[in-house]
Scaffold this active site. Structure first.
Site, PDB file in Angstrom:
ATOM      1  N   ASP A 205      56.513  40.345  43.922  1.00 51.86           N
ATOM      2  CA  ASP A 205      56.667  41.027  45.204  1.00 51.86           C
ATOM      3  C   ASP A 205      55.414  40.814  46.065  1.00 51.86           C
ATOM      4  O   ASP A 205      54.291  40.861  45.556  1.00 51.86           O
ATOM      5  CB  ASP A 205      56.848  42.521  44.905  1.00 51.86           C
ATOM      6  N   GLU A 268      57.497  35.948  46.195  1.00 57.15           N
ATOM      7  CA  GLU A 268      58.007  36.350  47.512  1.00 57.15           C
ATOM      8  C   GLU A 268      56.899  36.003  48.508  1.00 57.15           C
ATOM      9  O   GLU A 268      56.032  36.808  48.829  1.00 57.15           O
ATOM     10  CB  GLU A 268      58.315  37.846  47.569  1.00 57.15           C
TER      11      GLU A 268
HETATM   12  C1  GLC Z   1      58.922  43.344  49.279  1.00 56.64           C
HETATM   13  C2  GLC Z   1      60.245  43.843  48.794  1.00 56.64           C
HETATM   14  C3  GLC Z   1      60.655  44.992  49.650  1.00 56.64           C
HETATM   15  C4  GLC Z   1      59.632  46.093  49.508  1.00 56.64           C
HETATM   16  C5  GLC Z   1      58.247  45.578  49.837  1.00 56.64           C
HETATM   17  C6  GLC Z   1      57.187  46.529  49.366  1.00 56.64           C
HETATM   18  O1  GLC Z   1      59.001  42.806  50.543  1.00 56.64           O
HETATM   19  O2  GLC Z   1      61.175  42.810  48.772  1.00 56.64           O
HETATM   20  O3  GLC Z   1      61.933  45.467  49.332  1.00 56.64           O
HETATM   21  O4  GLC Z   1      59.932  47.171  50.352  1.00 56.64           O
HETATM   22  O5  GLC Z   1      57.972  44.360  49.216  1.00 56.64           O
HETATM   23  O6  GLC Z   1      57.128  46.499  47.978  1.00 56.64           O
END
Ligand code: GLC
Length: 529
Positions: A205, A268
């Protein structure tokens, strides 16, 4: 064995499936999906042809951000099941040849995490430096101009210890301080803990986050446009996106590669620049996969998509696998964003996703063409975007229950139980209605995954753009030729010189000088085959 020495990279040419656990299948009647439901759905995923599953957060959490606010990195959320369920899930998936990836949140914790509780106890506490604390700025307000994911200041005043703490997301998601060596040690242990239990890897993440500028400099104003340029008028150059993060991934990669079957790190990576995206692969010593958001936000048009694909492939280090996805729990579903619910376009999008070289990541429901659901304000569950004005729109729209059948709860939970989010009114789109129909979207998707596995499994296929008429996109991927018509008009593409293996419409028509493609039709052919 190091993966550079020829270790099998199962994710090359593979299909991953992002499974939002709370919305998949409820087996204990509380209106939330659970690990028992994931286990119950494994046969379906195996039938579909999935190689690996990425589970949305499964760790204990107060759920201010539905698991992205972790209170214990070594546990299982009691709403979802137990550690035994997780072990069973990994084992049962393994029996069907599928791997399980977990979601790891290293940028921040929940404010309920014992580290933060201790850190907030006093300025001298053992965990104080696990988080980012700062004195007020010169005007007595927050230390700098950083904004959180709701558009409010990213700093909250902590009266008890008279300092601000940083949160790039909600105030209950304090950012970790990656300048603190002990934070590194903690995460190395977390990685080993789950890898030892059989987790095949992690989706990481906010992988572009972790480190924040040591001097806490102000973020500069946003210059470009769109969700990748920045948010709330700022470019997050200092509140995230620091170069030091790469050393973290080199450390993690060494651990991932130390297992007999290398563990997978999928980031991500929320960056708009493809050169920077490529940087997350390092010299084949950082992440093995990094999500491509420029592709996610591309317009559904041949020139834009083909340009991003070509640029991505040109930038990535030799041998690296791109990660193609188009829907997720933040950005919404492609059948809505790209396709406006038009089934011709949904079929075409699936065909393209399945034939690009590298790794494909489906989001649950993509395979049946599920669209976003308009969730009424009173039923919304996402605190971060409930106002609906944020940079991501309202995220509940893409988190609604999987549609297994046309019943009132879509087969997600018992008829008498209220699902945590509404199932939406498009009852026609469901698994039961499509599963036995080879001509359905689900039937097409299954055929695509099967062809993909046979043609691309275990490798990153070669890619070459071919000449195409306006509105068309044609390319070679491995031994296949793909012809795609991204327009409302019929187009004629050059004869691929071999049999058509698959068509989004089920048919193809010969035309003078080639193949006539109907509006939004795509075909896969094997030249010389
Ligand atoms: C990422 C996740 C999202 C979350 C954020 C904070 O972007 O995909 O859903 O709210 O991180 O953890």
């Amino acid at each position: 064995m190091n993966s550079k020495d020829g270790q099998h990279r199962w994710w090359h040419g593979a299909t991953l499936y992002q499974l939002y656990v709370r919305s998949w299948l409820d087996t204990d009647g509380d209106g939330y999906g659970d690990l028992g439901g994931v286990i119950a759905g494994l046969d379906y995923l195996s039938w579909l042809g999935v190689d690996g599953i990425w589970l949305s957060p499964t760790m204990p959490s107060p759920d201010d951000d539905w698991g992205y606010d972790v209170a214990d990195y070594l546990g299982v959320h009691p709403d979802l099941g137990t550690m035994d369920d997780m072990d069973r899930l990994i084992a049962e998936a393994g029996k069907r040849g599928m791997r399980v990836l977990l979601d790891l949140v290293p940028n921040h914790t929940s404010s309920a995490h014992p580290w933060f509780v201790d850190a907030a106890g006093s300025r001298d506490s053992g965990h104080r430096d696990y988080y980012v604390w700062a004195d007020p700025g010169p005007d007595g307000g927050p230390p700098n101009n950083w904004l959180d994911a709701t558009g409010s200041p990213a700093w909250s005043w902590h009266e008890a210890t008279k300092q601000y703490y940083l949160h790039n997301f909600l105030a209950s998601q304090p950012d970790l301080n990656w300048w603190e060596p002990a934070v590194h040690t903690e995460f190395l242990e977390i990685l080993r803990f789950w890898f030892d239990r059989g987790a095949a890897g992690f989706r990481i993440d906010v992988a572009h986050g972790l480190y924040k500028d040591a001097k806490l400099r102000d973020n500069p104003p946003e210059t470009g446009e769109g969700p990748l340029a920045g948010h709330f008028g700022q470019q997050p150059s200092y509140s995230a996106n620091r170069p030091q993060v790469h050393a973290v991934y080199r450390d993690w990669r060494r651990i991932a590669d130390s297992y007999p079957e290398a563990r997978l790190l999928l980031g991500e990576t929320w960056v708009g620049d493809l050169g920077r995206l490529a940087g997350f692969y390092g010299n084949d010593d950082e992440l093995q996969l990094a999500f491509n958001f420029p592709f996610v936000f591309a317009s559904f048009a041949a020139p834009d998509m083909s340009a991003i694909v070509a640029k991505t492939l040109a930038r990535l280090p030799a041998g690296a696998s791109p990660a193609w996805t188009a829907s997720n729990h933040d950005v919404g579903r492609f059948p809505t964003r790209w396709c406006d619910g038009d089934e011709r376009k949904i079929r075409l999008a699936l065909l393209v996703l399945a034939t690009l070289p590298g790794t494909m990541v489906l989001y649950y429901g993509d395979e049946i063409g599920m669209t976003d659901v308009g969730v009424p304000l009173g039923l919304r569950q996402d605190k971060m975007t409930r106002g609906g004005t944020g940079w991501q729109g309202n995220r509940d729209r893409a988190r609604t229950p999987m549609r297994w059948d046309a019943s009132v709860t879509a087969g997600f939970t018992a008829a008498a139980v209220a699902p945590w989010l509404p199932v939406g009114d498009n009852a026609a789109v469901n698994v039961a209605g499509q599963r036995d129909d080879p001509a359905s979207v689900l039937g097409l998707c299954r055929d695509l995954l099967s062809l993909r596995r046979a043609e691309f499994g275990g490798r990153v296929a070669g890619y070459q753009a071919l000449a195409a008429p306006p509105g068309g996109w044609a390319y070679r991927a491995g031994a296949l030729t793909v012809l795609a018509n991204f327009s409302d008009r019929p187009v004629t593409c050059q004869d691929p010189g071999g049999p058509v293996l698959l068509s989004t419409t089920g048919t193809t028509r010969p035309a003078a000088g080639g193949i006539a493609l109907a509006p939004w039709q795509g075909v896969i052919a094997r030249p010389g085959g």
